[in-house]
Write an enzyme that holds these catalytic residues in place. Structure first.
Site, PDB file in Angstrom:
ATOM      1  N   LYS A 170      -4.330 -22.117  38.082  1.00  0.00           N
ATOM      2  CA  LYS A 170      -5.690 -22.013  38.507  1.00  0.00           C
ATOM      3  C   LYS A 170      -6.142 -23.267  39.548  1.00  0.00           C
ATOM      4  O   LYS A 170      -6.165 -24.397  39.085  1.00  0.00           O
ATOM      5  CB  LYS A 170      -6.827 -22.359  37.335  1.00  0.00           C
ATOM      6  CG  LYS A 170      -8.306 -21.977  38.094  1.00  0.00           C
ATOM      7  CD  LYS A 170      -9.458 -22.670  37.452  1.00  0.00           C
ATOM      8  CE  LYS A 170      -9.726 -24.113  37.811  1.00  0.00           C
ATOM      9  NZ  LYS A 170     -10.548 -24.375  38.955  1.00  0.00           N
ATOM     10  N   CYS A 279      -5.299 -40.031  44.956  1.00  0.00           N
ATOM     11  CA  CYS A 279      -5.331 -40.563  43.561  1.00  0.00           C
ATOM     12  C   CYS A 279      -4.884 -42.011  43.606  1.00  0.00           C
ATOM     13  O   CYS A 279      -5.095 -43.120  43.075  1.00  0.00           O
ATOM     14  CB  CYS A 279      -4.587 -39.713  42.435  1.00  0.00           C
ATOM     15  SG  CYS A 279      -2.940 -39.311  43.068  1.00  0.00           S
TER      16      CYS A 279
HETATM   17  P1  NAP Z   1     -11.267 -32.481  38.222  1.00  0.00           P
HETATM   18  O1  NAP Z   1     -12.958 -32.454  38.327  1.00  0.00           O
HETATM   19  O2  NAP Z   1     -10.737 -33.149  36.882  1.00  0.00           O
HETATM   20  O3  NAP Z   1     -10.577 -30.962  38.232  1.00  0.00           O
HETATM   21  C1  NAP Z   1      -9.182 -30.782  38.366  1.00  0.00           C
HETATM   22  C2  NAP Z   1      -9.092 -29.340  37.829  1.00  0.00           C
HETATM   23  O4  NAP Z   1      -9.085 -28.977  36.831  1.00  0.00           O
HETATM   24  C3  NAP Z   1      -9.942 -28.498  39.000  1.00  0.00           C
HETATM   25  O5  NAP Z   1      -9.126 -27.212  39.094  1.00  0.00           O
HETATM   26  C4  NAP Z   1     -11.039 -28.126  37.892  1.00  0.00           C
HETATM   27  O6  NAP Z   1     -11.769 -27.066  38.203  1.00  0.00           O
HETATM   28  C5  NAP Z   1     -10.406 -28.119  36.626  1.00  0.00           C
HETATM   29  N1  NAP Z   1     -10.955 -28.118  35.356  1.00  0.00           N
HETATM   30  C6  NAP Z   1     -12.361 -28.677  35.297  1.00  0.00           C
HETATM   31  N2  NAP Z   1     -12.773 -28.663  33.847  1.00  0.00           N
HETATM   32  C7  NAP Z   1     -11.642 -28.048  33.358  1.00  0.00           C
HETATM   33  C8  NAP Z   1     -11.509 -27.572  31.869  1.00  0.00           C
HETATM   34  N3  NAP Z   1     -12.265 -27.865  30.802  1.00  0.00           N
HETATM   35  N4  NAP Z   1     -10.222 -27.008  31.523  1.00  0.00           N
HETATM   36  C9  NAP Z   1      -9.062 -26.766  32.639  1.00  0.00           C
HETATM   37  N5  NAP Z   1      -9.396 -27.181  33.832  1.00  0.00           N
HETATM   38  C10 NAP Z   1     -10.489 -27.818  34.111  1.00  0.00           C
HETATM   39  O7  NAP Z   1     -10.652 -33.237  39.393  1.00  0.00           O
HETATM   40  P2  NAP Z   1     -11.074 -33.095  41.019  1.00  0.00           P
HETATM   41  O8  NAP Z   1     -12.362 -33.810  41.189  1.00  0.00           O
HETATM   42  O9  NAP Z   1     -10.758 -31.806  41.421  1.00  0.00           O
HETATM   43  O10 NAP Z   1      -9.913 -34.178  41.616  1.00  0.00           O
HETATM   44  C11 NAP Z   1     -10.120 -35.398  41.705  1.00  0.00           C
HETATM   45  C12 NAP Z   1      -9.569 -36.280  40.684  1.00  0.00           C
HETATM   46  O11 NAP Z   1      -8.080 -35.836  40.349  1.00  0.00           O
HETATM   47  C13 NAP Z   1      -9.461 -37.634  41.013  1.00  0.00           C
HETATM   48  O12 NAP Z   1      -9.669 -38.451  39.445  1.00  0.00           O
HETATM   49  C14 NAP Z   1      -8.225 -38.008  41.547  1.00  0.00           C
HETATM   50  O13 NAP Z   1      -7.729 -39.351  41.128  1.00  0.00           O
HETATM   51  C15 NAP Z   1      -7.362 -36.907  40.492  1.00  0.00           C
HETATM   52  N6  NAP Z   1      -5.907 -36.820  41.160  1.00  0.00           N
HETATM   53  C16 NAP Z   1      -4.690 -37.437  40.552  1.00  0.00           C
HETATM   54  C17 NAP Z   1      -3.804 -36.918  40.713  1.00  0.00           C
HETATM   55  C18 NAP Z   1      -2.347 -37.834  40.036  1.00  0.00           C
HETATM   56  O14 NAP Z   1      -1.197 -37.500  40.607  1.00  0.00           O
HETATM   57  N7  NAP Z   1      -2.553 -38.380  39.283  1.00  0.00           N
HETATM   58  C19 NAP Z   1      -3.291 -36.237  42.006  1.00  0.00           C
HETATM   59  C20 NAP Z   1      -4.599 -35.836  42.846  1.00  0.00           C
HETATM   60  C21 NAP Z   1      -5.943 -36.135  42.044  1.00  0.00           C
HETATM   61  P3  NAP Z   1     -13.202 -27.088  39.055  1.00  0.00           P
HETATM   62  O15 NAP Z   1     -12.666 -27.455  40.380  1.00  0.00           O
HETATM   63  O16 NAP Z   1     -13.691 -25.753  39.067  1.00  0.00           O
HETATM   64  O17 NAP Z   1     -13.998 -28.160  38.336  1.00  0.00           O
END
Ligand code: NAP
Length: 478
Positions: A170, A279
């Site tokens: 997803k 990130c």
């Molecule tokens: P997010 O809101 O946590 O969402 C990540 C993914 O999870 C999206 O596809 C989201 O769908 C989905 N999701 C949300 N709630 C969920 C649930 N209850 N169960 C399963 N999946 C769920 O993060 P984001 O805002 O897209 O991305 C930014 C974050 O990612 C930042 O904190 C960044 O640091 C982190 N990041 C970390 C890395 C790493 O390698 N450490 C790399 C890139 C980004 P929706 O979009 O529909 O909410």
């Protein structure tokens, strides 16, 4: 208007309920995507389950050939990947070409080659030999964020399928276009139906349904720390294999012996690449007090020269943030910084752009000084083009300041003495540290964070290990 469909069991499928996908640089609706729920996830899991046996029975060598085929077709569509990624995320086209398009192809090529070279381990005893073999885990649930959409999706799909798993993925609903292109590529090369299934929709619905499905054996999640916690709460009691790549608030340490003219472009890149939405971005810049004034002069001048604007223009250094809601969140941190006593040295507001970008989610690169390194602005992940500056007296103080957040993802040290840099790097509580560079990636090395930045490592043999079960067979000499 692009109509995105789910890709399940080798077929593209629409559903009645949809979500609009918006170009954040203009506010224009560019696509409609399925708002999938548990029914679509169930169909995808059934498809992945029925493809499992024949896919895992295929030799590793044959599976690597499929990865090569996907890489070839993706490479032929590099420009399309870059354009779609720039349109969907608002990032500059030059970045989408250099990073997103090229790494997505490289991920498939790298894991094909790396898996081909993998030698299974043997441990000899006096009277027996242990053979360690890697078996597929089963169905892999892959959940990815919006900042590097195809880059991160391909980083998970390639090792998952090469190790013999089937996939239900997803992507973020904010940036579905390149996942859709990947589904088209997978269809074009004729990958067996059900090996890769892509379900679009909201995290709370489609994402949660994947995580809680009893037949999904493994979850690889990249996203925010709060969401990661929720994923872990669901997946851990079900004993699923779990990899969590989460948020960061990374320090950039600038030592007194740094050649600032050489280092400042790299420090600014670490702060503002992809509008600060990486990130690994170095958003807390710790500078030796001996070079503080010179650093501020040179850094502010450099950042003021960064151009924000039309993502399709080759001249733009920064494009739009991923959405209006995200821009509002980042702006709220700029207001918080002011309430916390911060001084805005540059940026802090939306740039004045001409139509159609006057309606976009743009924000100037922003530098804030005069804040405590323990303030909320300096310790919480903002994930936008905002950096804070702090001065330190000694190496020990720099290290203490760098380690004071709950995060532990990455960091960088800038110095004229690489041995001194490496010594400091070892004392930082993070999964990854760069010395005199940033985001310089070798795909063989471990990638991941400690503390609230994640659990587990991906990359190279760590990915092959995560996407497989290591089984030991001990054979006694007769
Ligand atoms: P997010 O809101 O946590 O969402 C990540 C993914 O999870 C999206 O596809 C989201 O769908 C989905 N999701 C949300 N709630 C969920 C649930 N209850 N169960 C399963 N999946 C769920 O993060 P984001 O805002 O897209 O991305 C930014 C974050 O990612 C930042 O904190 C960044 O640091 C982190 N990041 C970390 C890395 C790493 O390698 N450490 C790399 C890139 C980004 P929706 O979009 O529909 O909410």
């Amino acid at each position: 208007m692009i109509i995105v469909q789910n890709y399940i069991n080798g077929k593209f499928e629409s559903i009645d309920s949809t979500i609009e996908d918006v170009n954040p640089a203009t506010g224009e609706v560019i696509a409609q995507i399925p708002k999938s729920g548990s029914l679509e996830v169930e169909n995808a899991v059934v498809a992945a389950d029925s493809a499992r046996k024949s896919w895992s029975d295929l030799s590793l060598e044959k599976r690597t050939i499929w990865l090569d085929k996907i890489a070839d077709v993706l490479e032929s569509k590099s420009e399309e990947i870059a354009s779609l990624e720039s349109l969907d995320t608002g990032k500059p086209i030059s970045l989408a070409r250099a990073v997103d398009a090229s790494r997505s192809v490289a991920n498939f090529r790298f894991f094909a080659e790396f898996a081909r070279d993998y030698k299974s381990e043997k441990f000899e005893m006096d009277d027996a030999i242990n053979h360690v073999i890697l078996k597929p885990v089963g169905i892999a649930g892959l959940i990815t964020p919006w900042n590097l959409p195809l880059y991160l999706l391909s980083w998970k799909i390639a090792p998952a399928i090469v190790m013999g798993n089937t996939v239900v993925a997803k992507p973020s609903e904010l940036t579905p276009l390149t996942a859709n292109l990947l589904a088209e590529v997978i269809h074009e090369v004729g990958l067996p139906a059900g090996v890769v299934n892509i379900v679009h929709g909201l995290g709370s619905e489609a994402g949660q349904s994947i995580v809680e499905h009893p037949k999904v054996n493994l979850i690889s999640f990249t996203g925010g720390t709060m969401t990661g916690r929720k994923v872990a709460e669901t997946a851990s009691p079900m004993f699923k294999k779990l990899s969590l790549e989460l948020g960061g608030k990374n320090a950039t340490i600038v030592l007194d012996d740094t050649n600032l003219d050489d280092a400042i472009p790299g420090i600014a890149r670490a702060g503002f690449l992809n509008q600060g939405q990486v990130c690994l971005c170095g958003s807390r810049i710790l500078v030796s007090e001996k070079i503080w004034d010179e650093f501020i002069d040179k850094f502010v001048t450099f950042v003021k020269g960064m151009k924000v604007g039309d993502p399709s223009s080759e001249d733009s250094d920064l494009g739009a943030l991923v959405s209006f809601a995200h821009r509002d969140k980042v702006e709220s941190y700029i207001h918080l910084a002011q309430r916390e006593g911060g001084e805005i040295l540059c940026g802090g507001k939306s740039p004045k752009l001409s139509s159609p970008f006057d309606k976009g989610a743009f924000l100037e690169p922003t530098i804030v000084s005069n804040l405590s390194h323990m303030s909320r602005t300096a310790t919480e992940e903002i994930f936008g083009p905002v950096v804070t500056l702090h001065s330190f007296k000694t190496e020990d103080e720099a290290i203490e300041m760098a380690n004071c957040t709950d995060y532990g993802l990455a960091g960088s040290v800038w110095t004229g003495d690489t041995q001194r840099g490496a010594r400091i790097a070892e004392r930082l509580e993070t999964g990854m540290v760069w010395v005199n560079t940033w985001l310089h990636r070798d795909l063989r090395v471990p990638f991941g964070g400690i503390k609230d930045s994640g659990v587990g490592r991906e990359g190279g043999r760590w990915s092959l290990g995560f996407f497989s079960e290591a089984i030991n067979i001990c054979v006694k000499e007769s």
